[in-house]
Write a protein that holds these residues in place. Structure first.
Motif, PDB file in Angstrom:
ATOM      1  N   MET A  13       7.210  -9.424  26.435  1.00  0.00           N
ATOM      2  CA  MET A  13       6.876  -7.910  27.563  1.00  0.00           C
ATOM      3  C   MET A  13       6.595  -8.808  28.833  1.00  0.00           C
ATOM      4  SD  MET A  13       3.903  -4.544  27.180  1.00  0.00           S
ATOM      5  CE  MET A  13       4.126  -4.047  25.687  1.00  0.00           C
ATOM      6  N   ARG A  14       7.023  -8.686  29.858  1.00  0.00           N
ATOM      7  CA  ARG A  14       6.377  -9.109  30.845  1.00  0.00           C
ATOM      8  C   ARG A  14       4.709  -8.735  31.906  1.00  0.00           C
ATOM      9  NH1 ARG A  14      12.047  -7.709  32.751  1.00  0.00           N
ATOM     10  NH2 ARG A  14      12.443 -10.456  32.819  1.00  0.00           N
ATOM     11  N   TYR A  15       5.006  -7.608  31.519  1.00  0.00           N
ATOM     12  CA  TYR A  15       4.306  -6.328  32.523  1.00  0.00           C
ATOM     13  C   TYR A  15       2.918  -6.995  31.769  1.00  0.00           C
ATOM     14  CZ  TYR A  15       8.955  -4.813  33.143  1.00  0.00           C
ATOM     15  OH  TYR A  15       9.742  -4.036  33.628  1.00  0.00           O
ATOM     16  N   ALA A  16       2.537  -7.608  30.464  1.00  0.00           N
ATOM     17  CA  ALA A  16       1.484  -7.634  29.689  1.00  0.00           C
ATOM     18  C   ALA A  16       1.759  -9.481  30.161  1.00  0.00           C
ATOM     19  CB  ALA A  16       1.569  -7.106  28.801  1.00  0.00           C
ATOM     20  N   TRP A  17       2.361 -10.024  29.824  1.00  0.00           N
ATOM     21  CA  TRP A  17       1.797 -11.436  30.093  1.00  0.00           C
ATOM     22  C   TRP A  17       2.446 -12.403  30.867  1.00  0.00           C
ATOM     23  CZ3 TRP A  17      -0.359 -12.813  25.078  1.00  0.00           C
ATOM     24  CH2 TRP A  17      -0.152 -12.071  24.483  1.00  0.00           C
ATOM     25  N   ASP A  58       3.035 -11.260  38.874  1.00  0.00           N
ATOM     26  CA  ASP A  58       4.088 -10.241  40.008  1.00  0.00           C
ATOM     27  C   ASP A  58       4.085  -9.016  39.680  1.00  0.00           C
ATOM     28  OD1 ASP A  58       4.449 -12.943  40.607  1.00  0.00           O
ATOM     29  OD2 ASP A  58       5.709 -13.817  38.926  1.00  0.00           O
ATOM     30  N   TYR A  59       3.483  -7.898  38.861  1.00  0.00           N
ATOM     31  CA  TYR A  59       3.873  -6.422  39.165  1.00  0.00           C
ATOM     32  C   TYR A  59       2.505  -5.725  39.371  1.00  0.00           C
ATOM     33  CZ  TYR A  59       8.695  -6.091  36.768  1.00  0.00           C
ATOM     34  OH  TYR A  59       9.803  -7.056  36.629  1.00  0.00           O
ATOM     35  N   PHE A  60       1.858  -6.199  39.344  1.00  0.00           N
ATOM     36  CA  PHE A  60       0.268  -5.511  39.114  1.00  0.00           C
ATOM     37  C   PHE A  60      -0.701  -6.230  40.353  1.00  0.00           C
ATOM     38  CE2 PHE A  60       1.831  -4.038  35.442  1.00  0.00           C
ATOM     39  CZ  PHE A  60       1.867  -3.487  36.183  1.00  0.00           C
ATOM     40  N   SER A  61      -1.174  -6.453  41.695  1.00  0.00           N
ATOM     41  CA  SER A  61      -2.233  -7.123  42.593  1.00  0.00           C
ATOM     42  C   SER A  61      -3.184  -5.443  43.514  1.00  0.00           C
ATOM     43  CB  SER A  61      -0.837  -7.508  43.502  1.00  0.00           C
ATOM     44  OG  SER A  61      -1.542  -8.137  44.765  1.00  0.00           O
ATOM     45  N   PRO A  62      -4.296  -6.269  43.291  1.00  0.00           N
ATOM     46  CA  PRO A  62      -4.775  -4.566  43.810  1.00  0.00           C
ATOM     47  C   PRO A  62      -4.717  -5.285  45.642  1.00  0.00           C
ATOM     48  CG  PRO A  62      -5.432  -7.395  43.261  1.00  0.00           C
ATOM     49  CD  PRO A  62      -4.882  -7.549  42.902  1.00  0.00           C
ATOM     50  N   ARG A  63      -4.237  -5.768  46.325  1.00  0.00           N
ATOM     51  CA  ARG A  63      -3.708  -5.938  47.886  1.00  0.00           C
ATOM     52  C   ARG A  63      -2.764  -5.383  47.993  1.00  0.00           C
ATOM     53  NH1 ARG A  63      -2.819 -11.823  48.902  1.00  0.00           N
ATOM     54  NH2 ARG A  63      -1.957 -12.330  46.773  1.00  0.00           N
ATOM     55  N   ARG A  64      -1.192  -4.807  46.930  1.00  0.00           N
ATOM     56  CA  ARG A  64      -0.186  -3.958  46.872  1.00  0.00           C
ATOM     57  C   ARG A  64      -0.838  -2.408  46.910  1.00  0.00           C
ATOM     58  NH1 ARG A  64       2.328  -6.536  43.408  1.00  0.00           N
ATOM     59  NH2 ARG A  64       4.197  -7.775  45.314  1.00  0.00           N
ATOM     60  N   TRP A  70      -3.739  -1.816  39.417  1.00  0.00           N
ATOM     61  CA  TRP A  70      -3.956  -3.272  39.231  1.00  0.00           C
ATOM     62  C   TRP A  70      -4.770  -2.592  38.346  1.00  0.00           C
ATOM     63  CZ3 TRP A  70      -8.680  -4.911  40.089  1.00  0.00           C
ATOM     64  CH2 TRP A  70      -9.271  -6.254  40.089  1.00  0.00           C
ATOM     65  N   ALA A  71      -6.101  -1.792  39.184  1.00  0.00           N
ATOM     66  CA  ALA A  71      -7.391  -1.526  37.740  1.00  0.00           C
ATOM     67  C   ALA A  71      -6.857  -1.230  36.814  1.00  0.00           C
ATOM     68  CB  ALA A  71      -8.089  -0.930  38.623  1.00  0.00           C
ATOM     69  N   ALA A  72      -6.356  -0.195  36.535  1.00  0.00           N
ATOM     70  CA  ALA A  72      -5.584   0.014  35.459  1.00  0.00           C
ATOM     71  C   ALA A  72      -5.177  -0.187  34.152  1.00  0.00           C
ATOM     72  CB  ALA A  72      -4.923   1.455  36.310  1.00  0.00           C
ATOM     73  N   MET A  73      -3.755  -1.003  35.099  1.00  0.00           N
ATOM     74  CA  MET A  73      -3.515  -2.189  34.006  1.00  0.00           C
ATOM     75  C   MET A  73      -4.182  -3.017  33.573  1.00  0.00           C
ATOM     76  SD  MET A  73      -0.219  -0.724  33.404  1.00  0.00           S
ATOM     77  CE  MET A  73       0.933   0.865  34.450  1.00  0.00           C
TER      78      MET A  73
END
Length: 367
Positions: free
Chosen positions: A115-119, A124-130, A135-138
């Motif tokens: 699972m690329r979203y977890a490892w 790349d998917y979750f950034s506090p700047r984006r 990002w906080a939830a994930m």
């Protein structure tokens, strides 16, 4: 043999969906189980099968913003009832391999990556700047997703990795061994142009417009170079990329296979700036006789021959990519030799390898 095919989601025809298409041909009476399905976005081969979707399909924006429901996906995939099937074949980069099997069933997973979203690609998917709240939830759910991803790997009988690169990840994250069978390229369709003078003065990127593909890197580099870059693809990054693009960058959106082949044949080279699990696009371009400029890490190391079928750059920076473009323009490439290299990844080789694997590992399976 009654078979169920499990796929993460059906929202467009990319590399994983081409594997799915092959398995649909191998198991023409199989049902497909998936998180969500955007009807009409898949090939007729896939949509001719009975497709069963999860409860996420019916949630608000479930078929368009499905990635926001990532924390619910383990429950969605585990809710499917597969009683009556003898073989489960999952094609997974997210949650498909977490399907629950019954006693007596054999589960084979063709793994495009853990699972690329977890490892490896979380940043790349979750950034506090984006988006800080996403990002906080994930970040909150990430430990659970990693635990679930690792624990459900124990329910798979046999893993097939799409590359040596992914086989190493499977071993590192899940502690499991895997066979390696490379994805197929339609080398009968993706062929060099019969017109040897068809090449034009532009570079090409063919990609889903998502963060880890690093298309923003290509846009910034070609802004600096002042050279033409055409981008085929759609995705959540599209608006951002258009905002940063200069006048030499052209966005072509979604294109059918014939149009993509035409652009492969005419481009000066394909730009491939992300680190991929495997990456089918560079092989499609090479099958058309065109060289590839690729980030020298991940799957590209198994598909591109540096100095013969393309050029690597060693850092994901604008300057490194610019340097690779300049190096390529000083080199000469043999289209026939490039295309011949891609032929090693043909449909025929893939089909033979999959059938041999199934014959050796699944009681009752015959070619």
């Amino acid at each position: 043999m009654k078979t169920a095919i499990i796929h993460d989601w059906l929202t467009g025809m990319r590399g994983g969906e081409k594997i799915l298409e092959k398995m649909c041909r191998l198991f023409p009476s199989s049902d497909i189980y998936t998180i969500v399905w955007n009807k009409g976005r898949m090939s007729s081969e896939i949509e001719s099968h009975r497709i069963i979707t999860s409860f996420i399909q019916k949630l608000p924006a479930g078929t368009s913003k499905y990635r926001y429901y990532l924390p619910l996906m383990p429950a969605a995939i585990e809710a499917f009832e597969l009683r009556g099937n003898e073989l489960i074949f999952s094609i997974s980069h997210c949650v498909a391999k977490g399907i629950e099997k019954k006693p007596g069933q054999t589960h084979i997973c063709y793994c495009n990556t853990p699972m690329r979203y977890a490892w490896d690609s979380f940043g790349d998917y979750f950034s506090p700047r984006r988006n800080f709240f996403t990002w906080a939830a994930m970040s909150f759910f990430r430990p659970y997703l990693k635990w679930w991803d690792k624990s459900t790997a124990r329910g798979v009988d046999y893993f097939i990795a799409n590359s040596r690169n992914v086989a190493e990840r499977i071993k590192r994250h899940w502690g499991r061994d895997s066979a390696v069978i490379y994805p197929p390229v339609d080398t009968q369709f993706y062929t060099p142009s019969p017109d040897v003078s068809s090449a034009e003065d532009f570079y090409l990127a063919v990609s889903a417009l998502v963060p880890y593909k690093k298309i923003d890197l290509a846009v910034k580099a070609f802004n600096m170079l002042g050279k033409k870059l055409k981008i085929i693809g759609t995705g959540p990054e599209a608006d951002y990329l258009r905002k940063i693009a200069g006048p030499t960058i052209e966005f072509l959106g979604w294109r059918d296979a014939e149009s993509i082949r035409d652009h492969y044949r005419k481009c000066r080279a394909l730009i491939f700036p992300g680190e991929e699990d495997f990456g089918i696009v560079p092989l499609e371009a090479q099958s058309c006789g065109r060289p590839v400029i690729a980030y020298g890490k991940g799957g590209a190391l198994e598909t591109v021959v540096n100095g013969e079928t393309g050029v690597f750059f060693g850092e994901q920076t604008e300057n490194a990519l610019r340097g690779a473009v300049n190096r390529l323009e000083q080199m000469e490439f043999d289209a026939a030799r490039i295309s011949s290299h891609a032929s090693k990844f043909s449909d025929e080789n893939f089909n033979a390898a999959i059938k041999k694997f199934l014959t050796n590992h699944v009681p009752g399976f015959y070619e």
